[in-house]
Design a protein around this motif. Structure first.
Motif, PDB file in Angstrom:
ATOM      1  N   THR A  80       0.893  -1.255  -0.021  1.00 28.58           N
ATOM      2  CA  THR A  80      -0.054  -0.031   0.092  1.00 28.58           C
ATOM      3  C   THR A  80       0.805   1.118   0.078  1.00 28.58           C
ATOM      4  O   THR A  80       1.635   1.272   0.771  1.00 28.58           O
ATOM      5  CB  THR A  80      -0.834   0.178   1.276  1.00 28.58           C
ATOM      6  N   MET A  81       0.791   2.141  -1.145  1.00 29.41           N
ATOM      7  CA  MET A  81       1.338   3.446  -1.021  1.00 29.41           C
ATOM      8  C   MET A  81       0.660   4.476  -1.591  1.00 29.41           C
ATOM      9  O   MET A  81      -0.219   4.161  -2.507  1.00 29.41           O
ATOM     10  CB  MET A  81       2.787   3.183  -1.673  1.00 29.41           C
ATOM     11  N   SER A  82       1.168   5.612  -1.372  1.00 36.99           N
ATOM     12  CA  SER A  82       0.687   6.841  -2.234  1.00 36.99           C
ATOM     13  C   SER A  82       1.398   6.918  -3.416  1.00 36.99           C
ATOM     14  O   SER A  82       2.737   6.696  -3.719  1.00 36.99           O
ATOM     15  CB  SER A  82       0.889   8.250  -1.263  1.00 36.99           C
ATOM     16  N   THR A  83       0.838   7.328  -4.500  1.00 42.68           N
ATOM     17  CA  THR A  83       1.017   7.949  -5.765  1.00 42.68           C
ATOM     18  C   THR A  83       0.361   8.625  -6.494  1.00 42.68           C
ATOM     19  O   THR A  83      -0.889   8.955  -6.367  1.00 42.68           O
ATOM     20  CB  THR A  83       1.515   6.624  -6.567  1.00 42.68           C
ATOM     21  N   ARG A  84       1.058   9.562  -7.127  1.00 40.34           N
ATOM     22  CA  ARG A  84       0.244  10.563  -7.967  1.00 40.34           C
ATOM     23  C   ARG A  84      -0.667   9.704  -9.407  1.00 40.34           C
ATOM     24  O   ARG A  84      -1.217  10.584 -10.244  1.00 40.34           O
ATOM     25  CB  ARG A  84       1.144  11.714  -8.558  1.00 40.34           C
ATOM     26  N   ALA A  85       0.079   8.841  -9.664  1.00 44.22           N
ATOM     27  CA  ALA A  85      -0.632   7.969 -10.828  1.00 44.22           C
ATOM     28  C   ALA A  85      -2.016   7.350 -10.438  1.00 44.22           C
ATOM     29  O   ALA A  85      -2.068   6.845  -9.679  1.00 44.22           O
ATOM     30  CB  ALA A  85       0.365   6.872 -11.330  1.00 44.22           C
ATOM     31  N   PRO A  86      -2.737   7.825 -11.220  1.00 41.81           N
ATOM     32  CA  PRO A  86      -4.444   7.183 -11.005  1.00 41.81           C
ATOM     33  C   PRO A  86      -4.189   5.770 -11.514  1.00 41.81           C
ATOM     34  O   PRO A  86      -3.549   5.105 -12.266  1.00 41.81           O
ATOM     35  CB  PRO A  86      -5.171   8.045 -12.134  1.00 41.81           C
ATOM     36  N   ARG A  87      -5.266   4.995 -10.931  1.00 42.81           N
ATOM     37  CA  ARG A  87      -5.579   3.605 -11.242  1.00 42.81           C
ATOM     38  C   ARG A  87      -6.244   3.704 -12.801  1.00 42.81           C
ATOM     39  O   ARG A  87      -6.630   4.923 -13.238  1.00 42.81           O
ATOM     40  CB  ARG A  87      -6.479   2.865 -10.188  1.00 42.81           C
ATOM     41  N   ALA A  88      -6.003   2.525 -13.574  1.00 40.84           N
ATOM     42  CA  ALA A  88      -6.395   2.642 -15.121  1.00 40.84           C
ATOM     43  C   ALA A  88      -7.950   2.591 -15.112  1.00 40.84           C
ATOM     44  O   ALA A  88      -8.426   3.122 -16.030  1.00 40.84           O
ATOM     45  CB  ALA A  88      -5.992   1.027 -15.680  1.00 40.84           C
ATOM     46  N   THR A  89      -8.576   2.422 -13.781  1.00 40.57           N
ATOM     47  CA  THR A  89     -10.159   2.385 -13.928  1.00 40.57           C
ATOM     48  C   THR A  89     -10.662   3.946 -13.451  1.00 40.57           C
ATOM     49  O   THR A  89     -11.667   3.922 -13.535  1.00 40.57           O
ATOM     50  CB  THR A  89     -10.676   1.322 -13.018  1.00 40.57           C
ATOM     51  N   GLN A  97      -2.785  14.458  -7.837  1.00 43.66           N
ATOM     52  CA  GLN A  97      -2.477  14.559  -6.352  1.00 43.66           C
ATOM     53  C   GLN A  97      -2.135  13.206  -5.823  1.00 43.66           C
ATOM     54  O   GLN A  97      -2.724  12.142  -6.451  1.00 43.66           O
ATOM     55  CB  GLN A  97      -3.515  15.120  -5.532  1.00 43.66           C
ATOM     56  N   ALA A  98      -1.474  13.097  -4.910  1.00 45.66           N
ATOM     57  CA  ALA A  98      -1.075  11.765  -4.250  1.00 45.66           C
ATOM     58  C   ALA A  98      -2.248  11.172  -3.508  1.00 45.66           C
ATOM     59  O   ALA A  98      -2.864  11.810  -2.862  1.00 45.66           O
ATOM     60  CB  ALA A  98       0.194  11.827  -3.478  1.00 45.66           C
ATOM     61  N   ARG A  99      -2.423   9.794  -3.885  1.00 44.11           N
ATOM     62  CA  ARG A  99      -3.383   9.394  -3.320  1.00 44.11           C
ATOM     63  C   ARG A  99      -3.023   7.914  -2.949  1.00 44.11           C
ATOM     64  O   ARG A  99      -2.057   7.030  -3.511  1.00 44.11           O
ATOM     65  CB  ARG A  99      -4.616   8.914  -4.286  1.00 44.11           C
ATOM     66  N   SER A 100      -3.447   7.131  -1.747  1.00 37.11           N
ATOM     67  CA  SER A 100      -3.064   5.719  -1.369  1.00 37.11           C
ATOM     68  C   SER A 100      -3.824   4.760  -2.021  1.00 37.11           C
ATOM     69  O   SER A 100      -4.964   4.937  -2.149  1.00 37.11           O
ATOM     70  CB  SER A 100      -3.081   5.789   0.146  1.00 37.11           C
ATOM     71  N   TYR A 101      -3.141   3.557  -2.566  1.00 33.86           N
ATOM     72  CA  TYR A 101      -3.961   2.492  -2.995  1.00 33.86           C
ATOM     73  C   TYR A 101      -3.388   1.140  -2.441  1.00 33.86           C
ATOM     74  O   TYR A 101      -1.817   1.167  -2.123  1.00 33.86           O
ATOM     75  CB  TYR A 101      -3.522   2.627  -4.516  1.00 33.86           C
ATOM     76  N   PRO A 102      -4.010   0.233  -2.198  1.00 34.66           N
ATOM     77  CA  PRO A 102      -3.463  -0.942  -1.887  1.00 34.66           C
ATOM     78  C   PRO A 102      -2.968  -1.605  -3.057  1.00 34.66           C
ATOM     79  O   PRO A 102      -3.164  -1.750  -4.027  1.00 34.66           O
ATOM     80  CB  PRO A 102      -4.771  -1.751  -1.061  1.00 34.66           C
ATOM     81  N   ASP A 103      -1.917  -2.790  -2.655  1.00 31.96           N
ATOM     82  CA  ASP A 103      -1.551  -3.878  -3.651  1.00 31.96           C
ATOM     83  C   ASP A 103      -1.120  -3.114  -4.822  1.00 31.96           C
ATOM     84  O   ASP A 103      -1.131  -3.990  -5.550  1.00 31.96           O
ATOM     85  CB  ASP A 103      -2.583  -4.825  -3.943  1.00 31.96           C
TER      86      ASP A 103
END
Length: 179
Positions: A80-89, A97-103
């Motif tokens: 789980t980490m923060s990234t500025r890259a959006p999920r493909a969906t 902006q940075a958001r946290s995503y799991p896995d």
């Protein structure tokens, strides 16, 4: 002609090299450990990394270089980490902006290095990996210039030769230990 409002620097392919590496964890025990490589020629303790080949993905380069320098097969370990890259969906207009995503199995850090004498720039992409097999205490790698050894987190942070590697490892430990 307009000038960009951003600070930019451009390099041709002759003046940069792209590398990938991974922090190799042994997560099979209660006390987690991390693998360092000993560069015998210079007596330096380092993290496994190396140049990306033409046409090779960054992730594949990281896994190849870790196996070559440590002798261990491994896989990218999602965190789980923060990234500025959006999920493909996500929507195309999602805010930057940075958001946290799991896995996530993305690079968790990049490092830029410059060699002034020949104006070469090196970009290293860092991943988190876990061994596929039970590691031994010390192992010669496929590259005879290196040996690989697992250490506790504190031991590894003390053993690394360079502060930049300590910073990369400290961030990787934080991500692996975060829920």
């Amino acid at each position: 002609m307009a000038t960009s409002k951003y600070l930019t620097t451009q390099y041709t392919s002759e003046n940069f090299v792209e590398s990938s590496g991974a922090i190799l964890f042994d997560l099979s025990h209660e006390t987690k450990r991390v693998c360092l490589i000993h560069y015998i020629v210079k007596d330096e303790w380092l993290l496994a990394k190396g140049r990306r080949n033409c046409g090779e993905s960054r992730r594949d380069a990281a896994l190849r270089e870790v196996e070559k320098e440590t002798g261990y097969k491994c896989h990218i370990h999602p965190v789980t980490m923060s990234t500025r890259a959006p999920r493909a969906t996500e929507a195309d207009d999602v805010s930057d902006q940075a958001r946290s995503y799991p896995d996530l199995s993305e690079p968790f850090m990049s490092l830029f290095a410059s060699w002034v004498k020949d104006q070469t720039q090196k970009l290293i992409w860092w991943y988190i990996a876990a061994v596929d097999e039970e590691p031994s205490d010390s192992r010669p790698s496929a590259d005879c210039n290196f040996t690989a050894e697992f250490f506790t987190y504190d031991e590894a942070l003390q053993k690394l030769t360079f502060q930049d590697d300590r910073n990369v490892l400290a961030r990787a430990i934080t991500l692996v230990e975060s829920p």
